[in-house]
Design an enzyme around this catalytic site. Sequence first.
Site, PDB file in Angstrom:
ATOM      1  N   GLY A  18      92.753  14.565  47.286  1.00  0.00           N
ATOM      2  CA  GLY A  18      93.509  15.261  46.252  1.00  0.00           C
ATOM      3  C   GLY A  18      92.842  15.324  44.896  1.00  0.00           C
ATOM      4  O   GLY A  18      93.415  15.878  43.952  1.00  0.00           O
ATOM      5  N   ALA A  19      91.635  14.798  44.770  1.00  0.00           N
ATOM      6  CA  ALA A  19      90.960  14.774  43.468  1.00  0.00           C
ATOM      7  C   ALA A  19      90.472  16.154  43.029  1.00  0.00           C
ATOM      8  O   ALA A  19      90.312  16.399  41.843  1.00  0.00           O
ATOM      9  CB  ALA A  19      89.792  13.790  43.482  1.00  0.00           C
ATOM     10  N   LYS A  21      87.897  17.985  45.110  1.00  0.00           N
ATOM     11  CA  LYS A  21      86.572  18.243  45.680  1.00  0.00           C
ATOM     12  C   LYS A  21      86.484  19.618  46.338  1.00  0.00           C
ATOM     13  O   LYS A  21      85.555  20.381  46.070  1.00  0.00           O
ATOM     14  CB  LYS A  21      86.216  17.164  46.710  1.00  0.00           C
ATOM     15  CG  LYS A  21      86.156  15.764  46.166  1.00  0.00           C
ATOM     16  CD  LYS A  21      85.919  14.730  47.253  1.00  0.00           C
ATOM     17  CE  LYS A  21      86.962  14.695  48.347  1.00  0.00           C
ATOM     18  NZ  LYS A  21      88.331  14.371  47.901  1.00  0.00           N
ATOM     19  N   THR A  22      87.443  19.926  47.189  1.00  0.00           N
ATOM     20  CA  THR A  22      87.425  21.201  47.911  1.00  0.00           C
ATOM     21  C   THR A  22      87.585  22.372  46.958  1.00  0.00           C
ATOM     22  O   THR A  22      86.869  23.377  47.066  1.00  0.00           O
ATOM     23  CB  THR A  22      88.527  21.216  48.991  1.00  0.00           C
ATOM     24  OG1 THR A  22      88.226  20.195  49.953  1.00  0.00           O
ATOM     25  CG2 THR A  22      88.615  22.560  49.687  1.00  0.00           C
ATOM     26  N   SER A  89      84.111  10.470  51.590  1.00  0.00           N
ATOM     27  CA  SER A  89      82.954   9.565  51.732  1.00  0.00           C
ATOM     28  C   SER A  89      83.152   8.291  50.911  1.00  0.00           C
ATOM     29  O   SER A  89      82.483   8.076  49.912  1.00  0.00           O
ATOM     30  CB  SER A  89      81.643  10.269  51.393  1.00  0.00           C
ATOM     31  OG  SER A  89      81.714  11.074  50.257  1.00  0.00           O
TER      32      SER A  89
END
Length: 182
Positions: A18-19, A21-22, A89
């Site tokens: 949820g940070a 990244k995508t 990761s």
Amino acid sequence: MTEERRQGFTLWFTGMSGAGKTTISSILERWLRGHGARVERLDGDEVRKRLSKGLGFSREDRDENIRRIGFVAELLCRNGVIVIVAAISPYRAIRDELRLAIGAFVEVHVDCPMDVLIARDAKGLYQKALRGEIALFTGISDPYEPPLDPELVIDSSTETPEQSATRVWNKLRDLGWIDFEH
């Protein structure tokens, strides 16, 4: 892209679920494609469905999942592709291992405070993990080890995804990995 950089490179986004990244990596992929770059994005959720189907969430399985992503990234990189990886990761050692193996590696830590991650979580996974309903959930019942020396740290709670993507773009230009105007 300069001639000596045609080998490709890997842009590795790491951070908690949820940070952002995508979202940030998708913006960068679109911008790079718009400049005619050869680019592929490997998203952790998509890779788990296809390349790493059947792996669980033990440390060993998570490491194997990330090694598989790294292997694909290295192959693409060697063939002149800009590879964008967006994967939690969580373990520093495996990311460091891949940095050495790939060589052409730029690490971006997408950081975000836990309260914001929980608020963003439409599926309620953080709440389930906090109640003990999900075992080995990164950042709750399993560790997330932030990078010690990434090329860039983004706090996705303080800027828009486009602002974050612009910061990554500028860092890539500063490092000499791209020479496109934004």
